[in-house]
Design an enzyme around this catalytic site. Structure first.
Site, PDB file in Angstrom:
ATOM      1  N   GLN A 178     -21.254  24.995 -46.517  1.00 36.05           N
ATOM      2  CA  GLN A 178     -22.396  25.877 -46.744  1.00 36.05           C
ATOM      3  C   GLN A 178     -23.412  25.726 -45.612  1.00 36.05           C
ATOM      4  O   GLN A 178     -23.794  24.613 -45.239  1.00 36.05           O
ATOM      5  CB  GLN A 178     -23.031  25.561 -48.108  1.00 36.05           C
ATOM      6  CG  GLN A 178     -24.175  26.476 -48.506  1.00 36.05           C
ATOM      7  CD  GLN A 178     -23.742  27.923 -48.752  1.00 36.05           C
ATOM      8  OE1 GLN A 178     -22.593  28.193 -49.083  1.00 36.05           O
ATOM      9  NE2 GLN A 178     -24.662  28.852 -48.588  1.00 36.05           N
ATOM     10  N   ASP A 196     -14.233  31.030 -44.087  1.00 30.32           N
ATOM     11  CA  ASP A 196     -15.458  31.680 -43.619  1.00 30.32           C
ATOM     12  C   ASP A 196     -15.199  32.461 -42.319  1.00 30.32           C
ATOM     13  O   ASP A 196     -16.052  33.232 -41.885  1.00 30.32           O
ATOM     14  CB  ASP A 196     -16.526  30.611 -43.328  1.00 30.32           C
ATOM     15  CG  ASP A 196     -17.624  30.586 -44.370  1.00 30.32           C
ATOM     16  OD1 ASP A 196     -17.818  31.608 -45.043  1.00 30.32           O
ATOM     17  OD2 ASP A 196     -18.289  29.547 -44.481  1.00 30.32           O
ATOM     18  N   LYS A 231     -20.267  30.348 -56.116  1.00 31.04           N
ATOM     19  CA  LYS A 231     -18.947  30.421 -55.480  1.00 31.04           C
ATOM     20  C   LYS A 231     -17.913  29.632 -56.294  1.00 31.04           C
ATOM     21  O   LYS A 231     -16.807  30.117 -56.541  1.00 31.04           O
ATOM     22  CB  LYS A 231     -19.011  29.871 -54.048  1.00 31.04           C
ATOM     23  CG  LYS A 231     -19.724  30.814 -53.083  1.00 31.04           C
ATOM     24  CD  LYS A 231     -20.016  30.179 -51.730  1.00 31.04           C
ATOM     25  CE  LYS A 231     -20.847  31.118 -50.881  1.00 31.04           C
ATOM     26  NZ  LYS A 231     -21.284  30.532 -49.589  1.00 31.04           N
TER      27      LYS A 231
HETATM   28  N1  GUN Z   1     -24.812  30.646 -45.996  1.00 29.60           N
HETATM   29  C1  GUN Z   1     -25.154  31.932 -46.274  1.00 29.60           C
HETATM   30  N2  GUN Z   1     -24.055  32.715 -46.268  1.00 29.60           N
HETATM   31  C2  GUN Z   1     -23.001  31.928 -45.994  1.00 29.60           C
HETATM   32  C3  GUN Z   1     -21.596  32.160 -45.870  1.00 29.60           C
HETATM   33  O1  GUN Z   1     -21.086  33.282 -45.995  1.00 29.60           O
HETATM   34  N3  GUN Z   1     -20.849  31.077 -45.573  1.00 29.60           N
HETATM   35  C4  GUN Z   1     -21.389  29.835 -45.406  1.00 29.60           C
HETATM   36  N4  GUN Z   1     -20.573  28.840 -45.112  1.00 29.60           N
HETATM   37  N5  GUN Z   1     -22.672  29.578 -45.517  1.00 29.60           N
HETATM   38  C5  GUN Z   1     -23.473  30.623 -45.818  1.00 29.60           C
END
Ligand code: GUN
Length: 291
Positions: free
Chosen positions: A98, A121, A54
């Site tokens: 995350q 998110d 990311k």
């Molecule tokens: N863990 C797996 N996918 C995601 C996501 O799209 N956002 C976040 N914050 N954690 C994740």
């Protein structure tokens, strides 16, 4: 017949190019770049890889990114303090914590502490509520990416039977809301659904998002259906020390001859999630810098 394989990596790249062009436009106008703050708690190797991907994607698009690493035993107060700092940081437009968080931390409370205007998110109760009311502001990245793929493939959603398998806050629920907003007839299945195959066989559009390797087999798919595989399951390695193969929730071997379109794993939905995170961050920056 064999399903057309949807190339999520190629579409993800196109979205990222669109975002990079938006960032360049901002920079050319003398504005600051969009900024993303990522909080990673603990040392889960898969989460570390996701977060690295990311932040690398951010840098490629010439965005500003900050990564906050905390130990697994940081405690709730330190995680909340990290979120508070990013909330106050004027160079940060988007915040992502995350998930999953290590045991003992209250993920709901952490998500609720994020400034809803920076919640890229789309998981904050305000953003989830807006989506449920049909007035979305920020939409969770994975379901937003699935909608981009369906649009790109020109899949007719109006009046279509859409079945979502999985009811997580991060994928299943927002996915169902987005399909409903697109005028599909939506059914959500989950672990207590009595006869899963009987429901999934009705689907013109079938979304699998449960985290159960190979759950959806060809016998559960309507011929010609569009099948979107959100699953990311690591199989046990063939030999000790090796890395297990990454597979989805869809049993590709039996589904490919039946479906009309299918997203692969990997190179399906995964790259779209990252692309939509960048897109959500750019949109947040535009809102913050407007006026
Ligand atoms: N863990 C797996 N996918 C995601 C996501 O799209 N956002 C976040 N914050 N954690 C994740």
């Amino acid at each position: 017949m064999s399903a057309r394989i949807i190339d999520g990596a190629a579409l993800g790249l196109r979205i990222r190019e669109r975002v990079a062009a938006g960032v360049a436009e901002m920079l050319d106008a003398g504005r600051r770049p969009p900024g993303l703050g990522v909080v990673l708690v603990g040392d889960d190797p898969a989460s570390a890889v996701y977060v690295r991907n990311k932040t690398a994607a951010c840098e490629q698009a010439r965005m500003h990114s900050v990564q906050v690493n905390l130990p697994a035993d940081a405690g709730q107060a330190r995680v909340l303090a990290a979120v508070g700092e990013l909330n106050r940081d004027r160079r940060i437009d988007g915040i992502l914590v995350q998930l999953p968080l290590p045991a003992g931390l209250d993920a709901d409370a952490v998500i609720a502490a994020i400034d809803p205007g920076k919640d890229v998110d789309g998981l904050h109760p305000e953003n989830a509520g807006r989506l449920a009311l049909g007035r979305p502001l920020v939409v969770p990245c994975t379901p937003a990416g699935v909608m981009e793929a369906l649009r790109d493939e020109e899949v007719e959603l109006r009046g279509a039977e859409a079945v979502v398998v999985g009811r997580s806050n991060i994928v299943g629920r927002p996915m169902a809301q987005l399909l409903l907003l697109a005028d599909a007839t939506v059914t959500v299945c989950h672990s207590r659904t009595r006869d899963l195959g009987e429901v999934t066989r009705r689907a013109d559009v079938l979304i699998a998002a449960v985290g159960h390797a190979g759950l959806i087999t060809g016998a559960m798919v309507k011929p010609g259906a569009t099948v979107i595989d959100v699953g990311m399951n690591r199989l046990p390695p063939a030999e000790p020390g090796a890395k297990g193969r990454l597979v989805g929730d869809v049993d590709r071997e039996s589904v490919e001859p039946v479906a009309g379109r299918l997203t692969p794993v990997p190179r399906g939905v995964g790259p779209l999630t990252i692309a939509m995170l960048l897109s959500n961050t750019l949109e947040a920056a535009r809102r913050h810098q407007a006026g």
